[in-house]
Design a protein around this motif. Structure first.
Motif, PDB file in Angstrom:
ATOM      1  N   MET A  43       0.830  -1.202   0.000  1.00 36.89           N
ATOM      2  CA  MET A  43       0.000   0.000   0.000  1.00 36.89           C
ATOM      3  C   MET A  43       0.864   1.252   0.000  1.00 36.89           C
ATOM      4  N   ARG A  44       1.883   1.281   0.862  1.00 37.12           N
ATOM      5  CA  ARG A  44       2.746   2.460   0.937  1.00 37.12           C
ATOM      6  C   ARG A  44       3.506   2.663  -0.363  1.00 37.12           C
ATOM      7  N   ARG A  45       3.916   1.569  -0.982  1.00 43.03           N
ATOM      8  CA  ARG A  45       4.626   1.679  -2.256  1.00 43.03           C
ATOM      9  C   ARG A  45       3.706   2.248  -3.328  1.00 43.03           C
ATOM     10  N   ALA A  46       2.456   1.790  -3.348  1.00 41.61           N
ATOM     11  CA  ALA A  46       1.497   2.290  -4.337  1.00 41.61           C
ATOM     12  C   ALA A  46       1.216   3.777  -4.122  1.00 41.61           C
ATOM     13  N   LEU A  47       1.095   4.192  -2.871  1.00 39.38           N
ATOM     14  CA  LEU A  47       0.834   5.597  -2.579  1.00 39.38           C
ATOM     15  C   LEU A  47       2.012   6.472  -2.967  1.00 39.38           C
ATOM     16  N   ALA A  48       3.212   5.916  -2.871  1.00 38.92           N
ATOM     17  CA  ALA A  48       4.406   6.679  -3.254  1.00 38.92           C
ATOM     18  C   ALA A  48       4.537   6.784  -4.761  1.00 38.92           C
ATOM     19  N   ASP A  49       4.033   5.779  -5.474  1.00 38.28           N
ATOM     20  CA  ASP A  49       4.237   5.711  -6.920  1.00 38.28           C
ATOM     21  C   ASP A  49       3.051   6.202  -7.741  1.00 38.28           C
ATOM     22  N   ARG A  50       1.914   6.430  -7.108  1.00 36.30           N
ATOM     23  CA  ARG A  50       0.705   6.786  -7.843  1.00 36.30           C
ATOM     24  C   ARG A  50      -0.011   7.946  -7.175  1.00 36.30           C
ATOM     25  N   ARG A  51      -0.850   8.604  -7.958  1.00 33.95           N
ATOM     26  CA  ARG A  51      -1.787   9.565  -7.386  1.00 33.95           C
ATOM     27  C   ARG A  51      -3.091   8.819  -7.124  1.00 33.95           C
ATOM     28  N   ILE A  52      -3.429   8.679  -5.879  1.00 39.06           N
ATOM     29  CA  ILE A  52      -4.597   7.900  -5.484  1.00 39.06           C
ATOM     30  C   ILE A  52      -5.687   8.830  -4.978  1.00 39.06           C
ATOM     31  N   ASP A  53      -6.940   8.548  -5.357  1.00 43.03           N
ATOM     32  CA  ASP A  53      -8.074   9.364  -4.928  1.00 43.03           C
ATOM     33  C   ASP A  53      -8.789   8.796  -3.710  1.00 43.03           C
ATOM     34  N   LEU A  54      -8.762   7.466  -3.547  1.00 42.53           N
ATOM     35  CA  LEU A  54      -9.470   6.837  -2.427  1.00 42.53           C
ATOM     36  C   LEU A  54      -8.876   5.459  -2.186  1.00 42.53           C
ATOM     37  N   VAL A  55      -8.833   5.043  -0.914  1.00 42.60           N
ATOM     38  CA  VAL A  55      -8.324   3.719  -0.545  1.00 42.60           C
ATOM     39  C   VAL A  55      -9.461   2.863  -0.013  1.00 42.60           C
ATOM     40  N   VAL A  56      -9.618   1.680  -0.584  1.00 37.37           N
ATOM     41  CA  VAL A  56     -10.516   0.663  -0.041  1.00 37.37           C
ATOM     42  C   VAL A  56      -9.623  -0.278   0.760  1.00 37.37           C
ATOM     43  N   LEU A  57      -9.781  -0.280   2.086  1.00 34.38           N
ATOM     44  CA  LEU A  57      -8.803  -0.908   2.980  1.00 34.38           C
ATOM     45  C   LEU A  57      -9.431  -1.999   3.836  1.00 34.38           C
ATOM     46  N   ASP A  58      -8.926  -3.213   3.699  1.00 31.91           N
ATOM     47  CA  ASP A  58      -9.415  -4.331   4.495  1.00 31.91           C
ATOM     48  C   ASP A  58      -8.913  -4.201   5.932  1.00 31.91           C
ATOM     49  N   LEU A  59      -9.748  -4.580   6.887  1.00 33.27           N
ATOM     50  CA  LEU A  59      -9.362  -4.483   8.294  1.00 33.27           C
ATOM     51  C   LEU A  59      -8.334  -5.546   8.666  1.00 33.27           C
ATOM     52  N   MET A  60      -8.583  -6.793   8.255  1.00 33.89           N
ATOM     53  CA  MET A  60      -7.725  -7.909   8.647  1.00 33.89           C
ATOM     54  C   MET A  60      -6.650  -8.136   7.590  1.00 33.89           C
TER      55      MET A  60
END
Length: 243
Positions: A43-60
């Motif tokens: 996730m952190r790598r994707a955020l560093a490499d892309r412009r993201i508008d929204l994150v769909v994030l699993d809890l577990m």
């Protein structure tokens, strides 16, 4: 018809590959651009490499769980987050919302409902492409005698003179210099520099790289600062110091 510049870029973070793939395919069919990640590291790598508008994030998630990742995201940015979980207890929903999640959806879920919630959160937040980092210009970057100043949007050479860069060239150099030693594909560079305006298969990055090399390389025919990685993209090779 939905054009590329109106297509939100969604990051789906879930350790279940089948769910990631199904959600990605569904959202892509409905005019979203989608990047997937299996855990916090990806996730952190994707955020560093892309412009993201929204994150769909699993809890577990394996390693750092979704609540911790959401808390970290909220401390660093205003990036909208929708939490997913197989756990239905109210306490999990409440905790997720209290630490900054914008919405919460229990598994199993209907993909149409997820799409509706994504659209609603984006409307409420007025979200624009984000890097998942604090707003505002970053620190001054120094490399190979050059000084790159994001706040003033200028590049100063070893001789103290300011280099003349177009806006696109400056954004491209900044994207590279902020990620030294990392291979960035043309698609990633387009996304980082132009966000929703990026057009698939756009080769303008190659032209901008060529112009940048003529302005900052001592020998543009044998570049030492911005190197081409065959079938990969480009990598910024000098050591970068931040101040």
């Amino acid at each position: 018809m939905v054009t590329m510049d109106s297509s939100p870029h969604i990051l789906v973070v879930d350790d279940d590959r089948e769910i990631r793939d199904l959600v990605a395919k569904f959202l892509t069919r409905h005019s979203c651009r989608v990047t997937t990640a299996a855990d916090g590291k990806e996730m952190r790598r994707a955020l560093a490499d892309r412009r993201i508008d929204l994150v769909v994030l699993d809890l577990m998630l394996p390693g750092e769980d979704g609540l911790s990742l959401c808390r970290r995201l909220r401390a660093e940015s205003d990036l909208p987050v929708i939490m997913l979980t197989a756990m239905r207890e109210d306490i999990d929903r409440i905790v997720g919302l209290e630490i900054g999640a914008d919405d919460y959806l229990p598994k199993p879920f209907n993909p149409w409902e997820l799409l509706a919630r994504i659209r609603a959160v984006l409307r409420r937040s007025g979200a624009v492409a984000s890097r998942g980092a604090p707003d505002g210009p970053g620190p001054t970057l120094r490399f190979a005698g050059w000084r790159l100043e994001p706040k003033r949007r200028r590049l100063v050479g070893p001789d103290g003179r300011e280099a003349e860069l177009t806006s696109g060239e400056f954004d491209l150099l900044l994207a590279l210099a902020e990620r030294p030693g990392r291979v960035l594909s043309r698609d990633q560079l387009l996304d980082l520099t132009r966000g929703r305006e990026a057009v698939p298969f756009d080769r303008s990055i190659d032209s901008q790289i060529s112009r940048l090399r003529r302005k900052i390389e001592s020998d543009p025919s044998r570049p030492a600062l911005i190197k081409t990685v065959r079938s990969g993209g480009y990598v910024f090779t000098p050591t970068v110091e931040r101040e």
